[in-house]
Design a protein around this motif. Structure first.
Motif, PDB file in Angstrom:
ATOM      1  N   THR A  56       1.654   3.300  -5.502  1.00 23.34           N
ATOM      2  CA  THR A  56       0.225   2.971  -5.533  1.00 23.34           C
ATOM      3  C   THR A  56      -0.345   2.905  -4.124  1.00 23.34           C
ATOM      4  OG1 THR A  56       0.661   1.646  -7.509  1.00 23.34           O
ATOM      5  CG2 THR A  56      -1.470   1.341  -6.445  1.00 23.34           C
ATOM      6  N   ARG A  57       0.435   2.338  -3.211  1.00 23.53           N
ATOM      7  CA  ARG A  57      -0.022   2.253  -1.828  1.00 23.53           C
ATOM      8  C   ARG A  57      -0.151   3.644  -1.215  1.00 23.53           C
ATOM      9  NH1 ARG A  57       2.381  -1.818   2.772  1.00 23.53           N
ATOM     10  NH2 ARG A  57       1.014  -1.122   4.469  1.00 23.53           N
ATOM     11  N   ALA A  58       0.809   4.509  -1.503  1.00 22.96           N
ATOM     12  CA  ALA A  58       0.729   5.873  -0.990  1.00 22.96           C
ATOM     13  C   ALA A  58      -0.514   6.580  -1.522  1.00 22.96           C
ATOM     14  CB  ALA A  58       1.998   6.637  -1.376  1.00 22.96           C
ATOM     15  N   GLU A  59      -0.845   6.339  -2.795  1.00 25.81           N
ATOM     16  CA  GLU A  59      -2.039   6.934  -3.366  1.00 25.81           C
ATOM     17  C   GLU A  59      -3.303   6.376  -2.709  1.00 25.81           C
ATOM     18  OE1 GLU A  59      -4.389   9.292  -5.992  1.00 25.81           O
ATOM     19  OE2 GLU A  59      -2.361   9.384  -5.161  1.00 25.81           O
ATOM     20  N   ALA A  60      -3.275   5.081  -2.367  1.00 26.71           N
ATOM     21  CA  ALA A  60      -4.415   4.479  -1.679  1.00 26.71           C
ATOM     22  C   ALA A  60      -4.642   5.139  -0.324  1.00 26.71           C
ATOM     23  CB  ALA A  60      -4.189   2.980  -1.516  1.00 26.71           C
ATOM     24  N   LEU A  61      -3.574   5.405   0.388  1.00 29.25           N
ATOM     25  CA  LEU A  61      -3.686   6.067   1.691  1.00 29.25           C
ATOM     26  C   LEU A  61      -4.245   7.484   1.524  1.00 29.25           C
ATOM     27  CD1 LEU A  61      -0.332   4.906   3.322  1.00 29.25           C
ATOM     28  CD2 LEU A  61      -2.620   4.014   3.745  1.00 29.25           C
ATOM     29  N   ARG A  62      -3.811   8.172   0.471  1.00 25.55           N
ATOM     30  CA  ARG A  62      -4.309   9.519   0.234  1.00 25.55           C
ATOM     31  C   ARG A  62      -5.809   9.490  -0.072  1.00 25.55           C
ATOM     32  NH1 ARG A  62      -5.859  12.829  -3.419  1.00 25.55           N
ATOM     33  NH2 ARG A  62      -5.695  11.289  -5.086  1.00 25.55           N
ATOM     34  N   LEU A  63      -6.233   8.519  -0.880  1.00 30.50           N
ATOM     35  CA  LEU A  63      -7.648   8.410  -1.223  1.00 30.50           C
ATOM     36  C   LEU A  63      -8.488   8.060   0.001  1.00 30.50           C
ATOM     37  CD1 LEU A  63      -7.349   6.495  -4.623  1.00 30.50           C
ATOM     38  CD2 LEU A  63      -8.000   8.892  -4.296  1.00 30.50           C
ATOM     39  N   ARG A  64      -7.930   7.218   0.853  1.00 33.90           N
ATOM     40  CA  ARG A  64      -8.659   6.852   2.072  1.00 33.90           C
ATOM     41  C   ARG A  64      -8.841   8.067   2.970  1.00 33.90           C
ATOM     42  NH1 ARG A  64     -12.138   2.841   3.436  1.00 33.90           N
ATOM     43  NH2 ARG A  64     -11.808   2.028   5.524  1.00 33.90           N
ATOM     44  N   ALA A  65      -7.782   8.866   3.083  1.00 31.76           N
ATOM     45  CA  ALA A  65      -7.864  10.084   3.896  1.00 31.76           C
ATOM     46  C   ALA A  65      -8.883  11.062   3.316  1.00 31.76           C
ATOM     47  CB  ALA A  65      -6.487  10.737   3.993  1.00 31.76           C
ATOM     48  N   ALA A  66      -9.091  10.975   1.993  1.00 36.40           N
ATOM     49  CA  ALA A  66     -10.069  11.852   1.345  1.00 36.40           C
ATOM     50  C   ALA A  66     -11.491  11.309   1.459  1.00 36.40           C
ATOM     51  CB  ALA A  66      -9.707  12.036  -0.128  1.00 36.40           C
ATOM     52  N   GLY A  67     -11.657  10.143   2.111  1.00 40.55           N
ATOM     53  CA  GLY A  67     -12.993   9.606   2.360  1.00 40.55           C
ATOM     54  C   GLY A  67     -13.465   8.567   1.381  1.00 40.55           C
ATOM     55  N   ARG A  68     -12.565   8.021   0.557  1.00 39.29           N
ATOM     56  CA  ARG A  68     -12.970   7.003  -0.406  1.00 39.29           C
ATOM     57  C   ARG A  68     -13.110   5.640   0.277  1.00 39.29           C
ATOM     58  NH1 ARG A  68     -11.751   8.779  -5.614  1.00 39.29           N
ATOM     59  NH2 ARG A  68     -12.032  11.046  -5.618  1.00 39.29           N
ATOM     60  N   SER A  69     -14.047   4.843  -0.219  1.00 39.15           N
ATOM     61  CA  SER A  69     -14.239   3.490   0.301  1.00 39.15           C
ATOM     62  C   SER A  69     -13.216   2.535  -0.301  1.00 39.15           C
ATOM     63  CB  SER A  69     -15.650   2.996  -0.036  1.00 39.15           C
ATOM     64  OG  SER A  69     -15.775   2.788  -1.433  1.00 39.15           O
ATOM     65  N   VAL A  70     -13.113   1.346   0.275  1.00 37.63           N
ATOM     66  CA  VAL A  70     -12.186   0.335  -0.248  1.00 37.63           C
ATOM     67  C   VAL A  70     -12.535  -0.007  -1.692  1.00 37.63           C
ATOM     68  CG1 VAL A  70     -11.470  -2.077  -0.031  1.00 37.63           C
ATOM     69  CG2 VAL A  70     -11.600  -0.634   1.996  1.00 37.63           C
ATOM     70  N   ASN A  71     -13.837  -0.169  -1.984  1.00 39.17           N
ATOM     71  CA  ASN A  71     -14.249  -0.492  -3.354  1.00 39.17           C
ATOM     72  C   ASN A  71     -13.846   0.608  -4.326  1.00 39.17           C
ATOM     73  OD1 ASN A  71     -15.341  -2.825  -2.388  1.00 39.17           O
ATOM     74  ND2 ASN A  71     -17.469  -2.175  -2.547  1.00 39.17           N
ATOM     75  N   GLN A  72     -14.032   1.855  -3.928  1.00 44.33           N
ATOM     76  CA  GLN A  72     -13.666   2.972  -4.797  1.00 44.33           C
ATOM     77  C   GLN A  72     -12.160   3.028  -5.028  1.00 44.33           C
ATOM     78  OE1 GLN A  72     -15.492   6.017  -2.383  1.00 44.33           O
ATOM     79  NE2 GLN A  72     -17.238   6.229  -3.787  1.00 44.33           N
ATOM     80  N   ILE A  73     -11.383   2.797  -3.957  1.00 45.15           N
ATOM     81  CA  ILE A  73      -9.923   2.813  -4.083  1.00 45.15           C
ATOM     82  C   ILE A  73      -9.454   1.708  -5.014  1.00 45.15           C
ATOM     83  CG2 ILE A  73      -7.766   2.475  -2.812  1.00 45.15           C
ATOM     84  CD1 ILE A  73      -9.168   3.765  -0.401  1.00 45.15           C
ATOM     85  N   ALA A  74     -10.004   0.510  -4.840  1.00 44.74           N
ATOM     86  CA  ALA A  74      -9.600  -0.621  -5.679  1.00 44.74           C
ATOM     87  C   ALA A  74      -9.923  -0.349  -7.149  1.00 44.74           C
ATOM     88  CB  ALA A  74     -10.301  -1.890  -5.199  1.00 44.74           C
ATOM     89  N   ALA A  75     -11.102   0.221  -7.408  1.00 45.49           N
ATOM     90  CA  ALA A  75     -11.493   0.494  -8.792  1.00 45.49           C
ATOM     91  C   ALA A  75     -10.616   1.575  -9.413  1.00 45.49           C
ATOM     92  CB  ALA A  75     -12.960   0.914  -8.834  1.00 45.49           C
ATOM     93  N   GLN A  76     -10.311   2.613  -8.649  1.00 40.41           N
ATOM     94  CA  GLN A  76      -9.526   3.717  -9.197  1.00 40.41           C
ATOM     95  C   GLN A  76      -8.077   3.329  -9.443  1.00 40.41           C
ATOM     96  OE1 GLN A  76     -10.239   7.463  -7.334  1.00 40.41           O
ATOM     97  NE2 GLN A  76      -8.326   8.389  -8.025  1.00 40.41           N
ATOM     98  N   LEU A  77      -7.518   2.499  -8.565  1.00 37.62           N
ATOM     99  CA  LEU A  77      -6.104   2.136  -8.688  1.00 37.62           C
ATOM    100  C   LEU A  77      -5.897   0.848  -9.484  1.00 37.62           C
ATOM    101  CD1 LEU A  77      -4.821   2.999  -5.099  1.00 37.62           C
ATOM    102  CD2 LEU A  77      -4.844   4.429  -7.140  1.00 37.62           C
ATOM    103  N   GLY A  78      -6.967   0.146  -9.806  1.00 35.41           N
ATOM    104  CA  GLY A  78      -6.829  -1.081 -10.571  1.00 35.41           C
ATOM    105  C   GLY A  78      -6.206  -2.223  -9.800  1.00 35.41           C
ATOM    106  N   VAL A  79      -6.520  -2.317  -8.497  1.00 34.99           N
ATOM    107  CA  VAL A  79      -5.998  -3.404  -7.665  1.00 34.99           C
ATOM    108  C   VAL A  79      -7.173  -4.190  -7.102  1.00 34.99           C
ATOM    109  CG1 VAL A  79      -3.907  -2.120  -7.072  1.00 34.99           C
ATOM    110  CG2 VAL A  79      -5.911  -1.953  -5.585  1.00 34.99           C
ATOM    111  N   ALA A  80      -6.866  -5.345  -6.540  1.00 36.65           N
ATOM    112  CA  ALA A  80      -7.910  -6.167  -5.927  1.00 36.65           C
ATOM    113  C   ALA A  80      -8.448  -5.475  -4.670  1.00 36.65           C
ATOM    114  CB  ALA A  80      -7.355  -7.541  -5.568  1.00 36.65           C
ATOM    115  N   LYS A  81      -9.717  -5.749  -4.364  1.00 35.49           N
ATOM    116  CA  LYS A  81     -10.317  -5.173  -3.159  1.00 35.49           C
ATOM    117  C   LYS A  81      -9.581  -5.622  -1.903  1.00 35.49           C
ATOM    118  CE  LYS A  81     -14.943  -4.897  -5.171  1.00 35.49           C
ATOM    119  NZ  LYS A  81     -16.344  -5.384  -5.065  1.00 35.49           N
ATOM    120  N   SER A  82      -9.133  -6.883  -1.902  1.00 37.16           N
ATOM    121  CA  SER A  82      -8.405  -7.391  -0.732  1.00 37.16           C
ATOM    122  C   SER A  82      -7.088  -6.641  -0.536  1.00 37.16           C
ATOM    123  CB  SER A  82      -8.150  -8.891  -0.883  1.00 37.16           C
ATOM    124  OG  SER A  82      -7.415  -9.160  -2.066  1.00 37.16           O
ATOM    125  N   THR A  83      -6.424  -6.305  -1.649  1.00 38.36           N
ATOM    126  CA  THR A  83      -5.169  -5.556  -1.560  1.00 38.36           C
ATOM    127  C   THR A  83      -5.424  -4.153  -1.021  1.00 38.36           C
ATOM    128  OG1 THR A  83      -4.244  -6.786  -3.411  1.00 38.36           O
ATOM    129  CG2 THR A  83      -3.200  -4.692  -2.875  1.00 38.36           C
TER     130      THR A  83
END
Length: 282
Positions: A56-83
């Motif tokens: 999940t963390r690796a996917e978060a890094l990939r999404l960030r590199a693709a230009g996604r915001s923290v809120n978008q990453i949290a919503a897509q991966l189903g994790v807390a915004k702080s995480t």
């Protein structure tokens, strides 16, 4: 002194590849003691659990590199915004200032669309409530002005102390409406606008002459009754917000030889207090 169970605990760990729970059951000892006996002995490979969120963390890094915001990453991966933030905070969202500005404008537009209907309803309710409350007031008689003037002076004016008797009225405020009410109170008591002395209490960065003219026009004051302004020195550590075109400082109204009027205000406020106590006891 060597614990007699140390060798057996280590043998069970190394040779039989048992877990801590299994060694505890085999030797009949507590968990803390097992850990103490096995200090320095690595656990068997089969007891090492993979980190559940590595993928999940690796996917978060990939999404960030693709230009996604923290809120978008949290919503897509189903994790807390702080995480999500902790995972990707070392990666800038986008070094492209134009893209960042577009995102901010989009966010602003979305927020405005979401809240515009609520704000319109709130503003309409505010206007209606203002009109309803203003209609209750009607006109102001001598008694009304006397009570209102005494009340606002008791809240905002200089008051007598045992160590400093008050021989004159001094009223300081920045609200033109409240100052106009105080001047109406003085007029009700037979004191015209040409009797008090006026001066500004204002920040040194202001245009004092222009602000004095503003007060003269706003409250119909005699300009010759204005004294030297008291300037507030600038404090670099203070973030001032009242520094625009609407900043007019505070106006100080000083009524000379007004001890008897001060006594009258004291009497009015004492009467108001007595009336409040009577209403409470009824």
């Amino acid at each position: 002194m060597t614990d007699p169970l140390a060798a057996e605990a280590r043998r069970l760990r190394v040779d039989e590849q048992l877990s801590v729970a299994e060694i505890r059951a085999r030797l009949g000892i507590g968990r803390d003691r097992v850990y103490a006996l096995l200090r320095g002995v690595p656990p068997p490979e089969w007891t090492r659990r993979p980190r559940a969120r590595d993928d999940t963390r690796a996917e978060a890094l990939r999404l960030r590199a693709a230009g996604r915001s923290v809120n978008q990453i949290a919503a897509q991966l189903g994790v807390a915004k702080s995480t999500a933030y902790q995972w990707v905070r070392h990666l800038p969202l986008d070094p492209d200032d134009a893209a960042a500005e577009r995102r901010r404008e989009h966010s602003k537009a979305m927020t405005e669309a979401r809240w515009s209907a609520y704000r319109e309803a709130r503003d309409a309710a505010q206007v209606a409530e203002h009109a309803r409350a203003a209609g209750v007031v009607g006109g102001l008689g001598e008694r009304d002005l006397l009570m209102l003037g005494a009340a606002i002076y008791w809240c905002e004016g200089a008051k007598s102390k045992p160590w400093r008797p008050q021989g004159r009225l001094e009223f300081v405020n920045s609200d033109p409406g409240l100052l106009a009410l105080f001047l109406a109170f003085l007029a009700c008591c037979g004191i015209g606008r040409d009797v008090p002395a006026y001066r500004l209490l204002i920040h040194e960065s202001a245009d004092v002459a222009a602000v004095e003219r503003w007060w003269v026009e706003r409250l119909a004051l005699p300009p010759e009754r204005f004294g030297r302004a008291t300037l507030k020195r600038h404090n670099p550590a203070t973030m001032r917000r009242n520094n625009g075109a609407d900043y007019h400082g505070c106006l100080v109204i000083t009524v000379p030889r007004s001890r008897r009027l001060y006594w009258r205000i004291e009497g009015v406020m004492a009467g108001v207090g007595h009336a409040v106590e009577q209403a409470r006891d009824e």
